[in-house]
Design a protein around this motif. Structure first.
Motif, PDB file in Angstrom:
ATOM      1  N   ASP A 183       0.831  -1.202   0.000  1.00  0.00           N
ATOM      2  CA  ASP A 183       0.000   0.000   0.000  1.00  0.00           C
ATOM      3  C   ASP A 183       0.870   1.258   0.000  1.00  0.00           C
ATOM      4  O   ASP A 183       0.490   2.294  -0.545  1.00  0.00           O
ATOM      5  N   ILE A 184       2.046   1.141   0.647  1.00  0.00           N
ATOM      6  CA  ILE A 184       2.981   2.273   0.700  1.00  0.00           C
ATOM      7  C   ILE A 184       3.931   2.240  -0.492  1.00  0.00           C
ATOM      8  O   ILE A 184       4.125   3.240  -1.185  1.00  0.00           O
ATOM      9  N   PHE A 185       4.503   1.067  -0.750  1.00  0.00           N
ATOM     10  CA  PHE A 185       5.495   0.931  -1.825  1.00  0.00           C
ATOM     11  C   PHE A 185       4.798   0.400  -3.084  1.00  0.00           C
ATOM     12  O   PHE A 185       4.839  -0.786  -3.394  1.00  0.00           O
ATOM     13  N   ASP A 186       4.167   1.317  -3.793  1.00  0.00           N
ATOM     14  CA  ASP A 186       3.375   0.985  -4.972  1.00  0.00           C
ATOM     15  C   ASP A 186       3.957   1.726  -6.178  1.00  0.00           C
ATOM     16  O   ASP A 186       4.080   2.952  -6.143  1.00  0.00           O
ATOM     17  N   PRO A 187       4.316   1.003  -7.251  1.00  0.00           N
ATOM     18  CA  PRO A 187       4.871   1.677  -8.442  1.00  0.00           C
ATOM     19  C   PRO A 187       3.960   2.760  -9.000  1.00  0.00           C
ATOM     20  O   PRO A 187       4.429   3.698  -9.661  1.00  0.00           O
ATOM     21  N   ALA A 188       2.651   2.665  -8.720  1.00  0.00           N
ATOM     22  CA  ALA A 188       1.713   3.672  -9.231  1.00  0.00           C
ATOM     23  C   ALA A 188       1.976   5.045  -8.620  1.00  0.00           C
ATOM     24  O   ALA A 188       1.584   6.073  -9.178  1.00  0.00           O
ATOM     25  N   LYS A 189       2.660   5.070  -7.465  1.00  0.00           N
ATOM     26  CA  LYS A 189       2.944   6.339  -6.790  1.00  0.00           C
ATOM     27  C   LYS A 189       4.270   6.954  -7.239  1.00  0.00           C
ATOM     28  O   LYS A 189       4.651   8.019  -6.775  1.00  0.00           O
ATOM     29  N   ARG A 190       4.944   6.252  -8.114  1.00  0.00           N
ATOM     30  CA  ARG A 190       6.273   6.723  -8.544  1.00  0.00           C
ATOM     31  C   ARG A 190       6.158   7.944  -9.456  1.00  0.00           C
ATOM     32  O   ARG A 190       5.362   7.961 -10.398  1.00  0.00           O
ATOM     33  N   SER A 191       6.929   8.971  -9.167  1.00  0.00           N
ATOM     34  CA  SER A 191       6.985  10.156 -10.028  1.00  0.00           C
ATOM     35  C   SER A 191       8.436  10.604 -10.121  1.00  0.00           C
ATOM     36  O   SER A 191       9.114  10.755  -9.111  1.00  0.00           O
TER      37      SER A 191
END
Length: 264
Positions: A205-213
């Motif tokens: 939930d914290i380490f999600d590739p979708a949150k990568r910018s």
């Protein structure tokens, strides 16, 4: 008779307030207890003694003496720690735990194991640190200027008795929690105790590739951890040299602290 069959746990955390993997695991355990209304008391070492309560969780911290020996970044061993026995034993007796959980071979866990033995409370232990490997790596790093074959002999000479001592200590608990299958096998074969897995995993939930910018295309190598010899920090230097020889543009992002910081 209690209606709730969930065991009351007294956790003796050798590392809790610090920034490292073992401390994070212990805080995950106490967070789970608090969030799920599981009754737990956590005994931990700190600079001062204090007690805090949050719902079903109590954190009972004990101040170490000025004679404490520094073991690592933020970690220490207090040779006078057993002076707290009466105070902590009284608090544990009041809490009435079903099980005591120790987390290593340090002043806090030694006190917890002693209280469990004296009061005939079932003991469980988790293995967080390969002390024998840490000692071996640090010895090798200390004598790195000597011939490699001599350094390896000294390292093995140090590693074997430390592993034997650690395994002897871990014969006290009935069940041992291990971070990987390989260590489980070693513990079971050498101690005769039941070993169960306690994998840390990754919070997706914290380490999600979708949150990568990211805007930069510069090749970046990240490292998060203690900067100590046993973490094989020297490998970062070797990687740097190899990439420089390849004339590739890159950068390191290093998060952590320790004795190897200056060398890096």
């Amino acid at each position: 008779m209690r209606s709730d069959l969930t065991p009351r746990v007294a956790l003796f955390a050798d590392s809790y307030f610090e920034v490292n993997g073992a401390a994070m695991t212990c805080r995950k355990l106490t967070s789970y207890a608090r969030e799920n209304n599981k009754t737990m008391i956590c005994v931990a070492g700190d600079s001062i003694s204090s007690e805090t309560c949050e719902g079903s969780l109590t954190v009972f911290s004990i101040g170490r003496s000025s004679l404490s020996i520094s073991m690592d970044q933020g970690l220490a061993f207090d040779p006078l720690f057993l002076r707290h026995y009466r105070n902590v034993a009284a608090r544990i007796t009041e809490f009435k735990p079903d099980v005591i959980h120790i987390t290593g071979l340090n002043d806090i866990s030694i006190l917890g194991a002693y209280i469990a033995h004296k009061n005939k409370i079932p003991l469980i232990a988790s293995w967080h640190t390969n002390l024998h490997e840490f000692a071996s790596r640090r010895i090798a790093n200390l004598f790195s200027s000597l011939p490699e074959n001599l350094v390896q002999k000294v390292s093995r000479f140090v590693e074997a008795p430390i592993l034997s001592g650690a395994l002897l200590y871990y014969k006290m608990p009935k069940i041992i929690l291990a971070p990987n299958a390989e260590l489980q096998e070693v513990i079971t074969s050498k101690t005769g105790r039941l070993s169960q897995p306690m994998f840390r995993g990754v919070d997706t939930d914290i380490f999600d590739p979708a949150k990568r910018s990211r805007d930069s295309e510069l090749f970046t190598i990240g490292f998060v951890g203690r900067l100590q010899a046993e973490k094989n920090i020297q490998k970062l230097v070797e990687i740097e040299k190899a990439l420089m020889a390849d004339a590739r543009k890159f950068q390191f992002l290093i998060v952590g602290d320790g004795t190897e910081r200056e060398n890096l």
